[in-house]
Scaffold this motif. Structure first.
Motif, short mmCIF file in Angstrom:
data_model
loop_
_atom_site.label_atom_id
_atom_site.label_comp_id
_atom_site.label_asym_id
_atom_site.label_seq_id
_atom_site.Cartn_x
_atom_site.Cartn_y
_atom_site.Cartn_z
N THR A 267 0.83 -1.20 0.00
CA THR A 267 0.00 0.00 0.00
C THR A 267 0.87 1.25 0.00
O THR A 267 0.64 2.18 -0.78
CB THR A 267 -0.93 0.02 1.23
N TYR A 268 1.87 1.26 0.88
CA TYR A 268 2.78 2.40 0.93
C TYR A 268 3.56 2.55 -0.37
O TYR A 268 3.81 3.67 -0.83
CB TYR A 268 3.74 2.25 2.11
N LYS A 269 3.90 1.41 -0.95
CA LYS A 269 4.64 1.45 -2.22
C LYS A 269 3.79 2.07 -3.32
O LYS A 269 4.26 2.94 -4.08
CB LYS A 269 5.08 0.04 -2.62
N LYS A 270 2.51 1.65 -3.40
CA LYS A 270 1.63 2.18 -4.44
C LYS A 270 1.40 3.68 -4.27
O LYS A 270 1.39 4.44 -5.24
CB LYS A 270 0.31 1.43 -4.42
N ILE A 271 1.21 4.09 -3.02
CA ILE A 271 1.02 5.52 -2.75
C ILE A 271 2.26 6.31 -3.16
O ILE A 271 2.17 7.35 -3.81
CB ILE A 271 0.69 5.75 -1.26
N SER A 272 3.43 5.79 -2.80
CA SER A 272 4.69 6.48 -3.11
C SER A 272 4.94 6.54 -4.60
O SER A 272 5.32 7.59 -5.14
CB SER A 272 5.86 5.77 -2.42
N VAL A 273 4.68 5.43 -5.29
CA VAL A 273 4.92 5.39 -6.74
C VAL A 273 3.99 6.36 -7.45
O VAL A 273 4.40 7.09 -8.35
CB VAL A 273 4.73 3.95 -7.27
N ARG A 274 2.71 6.37 -7.04
CA ARG A 274 1.77 7.28 -7.70
C ARG A 274 2.17 8.73 -7.46
O ARG A 274 2.09 9.58 -8.36
CB ARG A 274 0.35 7.03 -7.21
N SER A 275 2.58 9.05 -6.25
CA SER A 275 3.01 10.41 -5.94
C SER A 275 4.20 10.81 -6.80
O SER A 275 4.25 11.92 -7.34
CB SER A 275 3.37 10.53 -4.46
N LEU A 276 5.17 9.91 -6.93
CA LEU A 276 6.36 10.20 -7.72
C LEU A 276 6.02 10.35 -9.20
O LEU A 276 6.61 11.18 -9.90
CB LEU A 276 7.40 9.10 -7.53
N LYS A 277 5.05 9.58 -9.68
CA LYS A 277 4.62 9.72 -11.08
C LYS A 277 4.03 11.11 -11.32
O LYS A 277 4.33 11.76 -12.33
CB LYS A 277 3.59 8.65 -11.42
N LEU A 278 3.18 11.55 -10.40
CA LEU A 278 2.57 12.88 -10.55
C LEU A 278 3.63 13.97 -10.52
O LEU A 278 3.61 14.90 -11.33
CB LEU A 278 1.55 13.10 -9.43
N ILE A 279 4.56 13.86 -9.59
CA ILE A 279 5.64 14.84 -9.49
C ILE A 279 6.50 14.81 -10.75
O ILE A 279 6.87 15.86 -11.31
CB ILE A 279 6.50 14.58 -8.24
N GLY A 280 6.78 13.60 -11.23
CA GLY A 280 7.58 13.46 -12.44
C GLY A 280 6.91 14.07 -13.66
O GLY A 280 7.56 14.73 -14.48
N LEU A 281 5.61 13.84 -13.80
CA LEU A 281 4.87 14.44 -14.92
C LEU A 281 4.90 15.97 -14.85
O LEU A 281 5.05 16.65 -15.87
CB LEU A 281 3.42 13.95 -14.93
N GLY A 282 4.77 16.49 -13.63
CA GLY A 282 4.83 17.94 -13.47
C GLY A 282 6.17 18.52 -13.83
O GLY A 282 6.27 19.56 -14.50
N LEU A 283 7.23 17.85 -13.39
CA LEU A 283 8.58 18.30 -13.73
C LEU A 283 8.83 18.21 -15.23
O LEU A 283 9.48 19.08 -15.82
CB LEU A 283 9.61 17.48 -12.96
N PHE A 284 8.29 17.16 -15.84
CA PHE A 284 8.43 17.02 -17.29
C PHE A 284 7.77 18.18 -18.02
O PHE A 284 8.34 18.75 -18.97
CB PHE A 284 7.84 15.69 -17.75
N LEU A 285 6.55 18.54 -17.60
CA LEU A 285 5.86 19.66 -18.22
C LEU A 285 6.66 20.95 -18.10
O LEU A 285 6.73 21.75 -19.03
CB LEU A 285 4.48 19.86 -17.57
N GLY A 286 7.27 21.14 -16.94
CA GLY A 286 8.04 22.35 -16.72
C GLY A 286 9.36 22.38 -17.47
O GLY A 286 9.85 23.46 -17.82
N ALA A 287 9.92 21.20 -17.74
CA ALA A 287 11.25 21.14 -18.34
C ALA A 287 11.24 20.95 -19.84
O ALA A 287 12.24 21.24 -20.52
CB ALA A 287 12.05 20.00 -17.69
#
Length: 371
Positions: free
Chosen positions: A83-103
């Motif tokens: 459960t913690y892994k899924k929450i962490s992975v999803r959070s990192l995906k969202l952050i990664g997509l945001g950074l991609f949009l900015g970069a």
């Protein structure tokens, strides 16, 4: 049955929640893609600083409904390491997509110079808020969550209002001695939205977590066996509005700072609007807003695509230095018989119509893209 990005099974869905989420994402796309920023009707712009417009409600509404979805996803779920892994992975995906949009940029190697990349952003904040709100929810009961919410909002107010900045009395204005602005400049340097502030900054992310926690409380009410849930949500919404406006006297309602009063007022409106939709759809069985339900089932991917495509259209140059976006707007939407503001709005509505059509196609084909 397939899951969507909200994380809970289709058979367990409450229709009003999907409609509310879809309305929110549609409004996010609309206010982000006018034909020209030089001609936009006032309700579709953010407040200059203190105060709020309908546009300022959109992002907190989305964080609010993220919290509601968390309640649906994890209320009866056994919690283990996965459960913690899924929450962490999803959070990192969202952050990664945001950074991609900015970069992202169109020229090789398709990444901006490091000094020009903005670190905070909408998807980054959603990722961070989702992570902390989820972790808190699966580890705390509702009473503890209320206490945490109170502490975070009061603590943020005390920090912003009473901690000196470089020996200067702090302020809630857009100034160097605004603590949130000061910390963003110190931590992120040039990697922020403006030289003196970022609307998704570091310190202001703390109270935005409470926006999601308040959505969790609403989700728990919707999942409960309480009668007259719409009335409860209406009462809670009204109470939050009153508290928010009272707090506004000493801590102004401010979206850029995500002030504590802003959290309460926006959650108040979210509860009132969701209560109305819930009463009409889930209580009275009135069918409406299907297109919003389709958009709500793939909200994150629609927002990402709209932001990414809009960015590309702004980068592609045709007819000299004019962007593809600008050329399309000037050629198709600008006419002497209508105001530039109306032309700008019609462009935005066309963009919204495109993504609503895409949402419909995905929904009817049972494609629910999780991030």
């Amino acid at each position: 049955m397939e899951q969507n990005e909200g994380g809970y099974f289709m058979k367990d869905r409450i229709l009003s929640v999907d409609i509310f989420r879809g309305m929110t994402i549609v409004l996010m796309i609309l206010v982000n893609t006018p034909g020209t920023w030089s001609a936009v009707y006032r309700p579709f712009l953010h407040a200059g600083w203190h105060g709020y417009t309908p546009t300022d409600l959109v992002f907190p509404f989305f964080l609010f409904i993220v919290g509601t979805s968390i309640a649906f996803a994890y209320k009866n779920k056994s919690v283990d390491a996965s459960t913690y892994k899924k929450i962490s992975v999803r959070s990192l995906k969202l952050i990664g997509l945001g950074l991609f949009l900015g970069a992202f940029t169109l020229t090789f190697p398709f990444i901006k110079d490091f000094a020009d990349i903005r670190f905070p952003g909408v998807l980054q904040r959603i990722g961070v808020v989702f992570f902390f709100a989820s972790i808190l929810f699966i580890n705390c009961n509702w009473k503890t969550l209320i206490g945490i919410s109170v502490v975070l909002l009061l603590g943020y107010w005390l920090l912003m209002g009473f901690v000196p900045v470089n020996g200067v009395e702090s302020t809630f204005d857009r100034a160097p001695n605004n603590l949130a602005n000061y910390l963003d400049v110190q931590v992120f340097g040039t990697h922020i939205y403006k030289d003196d502030y970022d609307p998704e900054g570091l310190l202001s992310t703390v109270p935005s977590i409470v926006s999601s926690l308040l959505g969790i409380f609403t989700g728990l009410i919707l999942l409960s066996k309480q009668p007259k849930k719409a009335n409860i949500l209406m009462g809670m919404g009204g109470a939050l509005l009153i508290l928010g406006y009272l707090w506004d006297v000493v801590f102004p309602i401010n979206k850029a700072l995500w002030s504590s009063s802003f959290v309460l007022v926006t959650a108040g409106w979210a509860n009132l609007i969701l209560a109305l939709i819930y009463y009409l759809t889930d209580v009275k069985g009135i069918t409406f807003g299907s297109i919003f339900r389709y958009a709500g089932a793939n909200a994150i991917i629609l927002y990402f695509l709209s932001s990414f495509i809009s960015k590309i259209m702004g980068m592609i140059k045709i007819d000299g230095d004019k962007s593809l976006h600008g050329w399309l707007f000037d050629t198709v939407y600008v006419h002497d018989f209508m105001s530039l503001q109306l032309s700008s709005l019609l462009y935005g509505l066309t963009v919204v119509a495109f993504y609503c059509l895409l949402a419909y196609i995905l929904y009817t084909r049972k494609i629910f893209i999780k991030v």
